[in-house]
Design an enzyme around this catalytic site. Structure first.
Site, PDB file in Angstrom:
ATOM      1  N   ASP A 112       0.748  -5.286  -2.514  1.00 16.28           N
ATOM      2  CA  ASP A 112       1.473  -4.065  -2.186  1.00 16.28           C
ATOM      3  C   ASP A 112       2.640  -4.481  -1.287  1.00 16.28           C
ATOM      4  O   ASP A 112       2.688  -5.622  -0.809  1.00 16.28           O
ATOM      5  CB  ASP A 112       0.519  -3.096  -1.472  1.00 16.28           C
ATOM      6  CG  ASP A 112       1.233  -1.898  -0.899  1.00 16.28           C
ATOM      7  OD1 ASP A 112       1.967  -1.232  -1.658  1.00 16.28           O
ATOM      8  OD2 ASP A 112       1.077  -1.641   0.304  1.00 16.28           O
ATOM      9  N   ASP A 135       4.859  -1.940   1.215  1.00 16.24           N
ATOM     10  CA  ASP A 135       4.919  -1.227   2.489  1.00 16.24           C
ATOM     11  C   ASP A 135       3.577  -1.292   3.215  1.00 16.24           C
ATOM     12  O   ASP A 135       2.542  -0.901   2.676  1.00 16.24           O
ATOM     13  CB  ASP A 135       5.300   0.239   2.256  1.00 16.24           C
ATOM     14  CG  ASP A 135       6.698   0.385   1.687  1.00 16.24           C
ATOM     15  OD1 ASP A 135       7.650   0.081   2.410  1.00 16.24           O
ATOM     16  OD2 ASP A 135       6.826   0.791   0.516  1.00 16.24           O
TER      17      ASP A 135
END
Length: 225
Positions: free
Chosen positions: A11, A13
Site C-alpha cells: 500500500d 499512504d
C-alpha cells in the site's frame, strides 16, 4: 541460504508515505464544503478504502444523498485540498531504505494504492518511485479498490508472481481484508494509526511499527529456500 523471490505488494499512504492525516484533513475540507458535518476521527476510520466507497459509506451514515454529482464533487475537492497539504508529506522512516534493499536483493515489489494518480503522483515522487519503472496500480486502473482484492491481484499479475506467494503490506484493516480476499499474506504497519490488535483481527500475521522496523525484521516475513 538463498532467499526466495517472495513478492512484496505495498500500500502507499500510511505504509510507505506519512500522508494519512493529510488525507483525513483533505476529506474533512471536502465534506465541509459540501455542508456535511463529520468528526475527524470518523473520517480516519475509513481511510485506506476506495475513495468512492469511502464517500458512499460516509454519506449513507450521515443521511445525505450520494448522487453521482455529489460523489464527484467530493473526490475533486479532496484532491484539491490534499494538493494544498502535500508539501508536508514525507516518506515514512525506512521506506526508501526498505525498497532499496528489496531491489538490491532482486526481490520483486510493487505498489497498489486506493488513491488515484492525481493524489498518488506526488507521494510516488516523494518516495523516488518512477511508475514507468516500477509496477504501480492505482484506483484508476481497477474496477474495485480496497477492501476488494483487485489492486493487489493486479499488482501480483504485473510482477508475474502468484498472489499466494506474495506479502501484502498495509497500514489499515482494509488492506488486511483485501489481502485475505486475494489469498495473500497480510503484514500490518502501525504507521497509519490503526492498532496492532485491529490489524491482527483483520488478518495480519505480523505487525511492525513502520518500514524501518519491518526492514530490521525482514527475515521474519521473507521466505528462504
Amino acid at each position: 541460504m538463498a532467499r526466495n523471490k517472495t513478492a512484496f505488494l505495498f500500500d502507499l499512504d500510511g505504509t510507505l508515505i506519512d500522508s494519512v492525516y493529510q488525507h483525513v484533513l483533505a476529506w474533512k475540507s471536502s465534506l465541509d464544503q459540501e455542508g456535511i458535518p463529520l468528526s475527524v476521527w470518523r473520517i480516519h476510520r475509513k481511510i485506506g478504502m476506495s475513495g468512492g466507497l469511502f464517500a458512499n459509506i460516509l454519506l449513507r451514515e450521515t443521511g445525505f444523498d450520494n448522487t453521482p454529482e455529489r460523489l464527484d464533487r467530493l473526490r475533486v475537492r479532496h484532491a484539491e485540498a490534499y494538493k494544498g497539504l502535500s508539501a508536508s508529506v514525507r516518506p515514512l522512516p525506512g521506506a526508501r531504505e526498505l525498497l532499496d534493499y528489496l531491489t538490491d536483493q532482486g526481490t520483486p515489489w510493487a505498489i497498489a494504492t486506493s488513491g488515484r494518480m492525481e493524489t498518488a503522483g506526488h507521494n510516488l515522487a516523494a518516495l523516488g518511485v518512477d511508475p514507468n519503472k516500477v509496477p504501480v496500480v492505482t484506483r484508476d486502473q481497477v474496477k474495485y479498490a480496497k477492501p476488494d482484492p483487485d489492486l493487489f491481484l493486479t499488482a501480483a499479475d504485473r510482477l508475474g508472481v502468484d498472489i499466494r506467494d506474495s506479502l501484502v503490506l498495509g497500514d489499515s484493516i482494509w488492506d488486511m481484508i483485501a489481502a485475505q480476499r486475494a489469498r495473500g499474506l497480510g503484514v500490518g504497519l502501525l504507521s497509519g494509526g490503526y492498532g496492532e490488535e485491529e490489524l491482527q483481527s483483520a488478518g495480519a500475521f505480523r505487525v511492525y511499527a513502520d518500514p524501518a522496523d519491518l526492514l530490521k525484521h525482514i527475515d521474519e516475513v521473507a521466505a528462504r529456500a
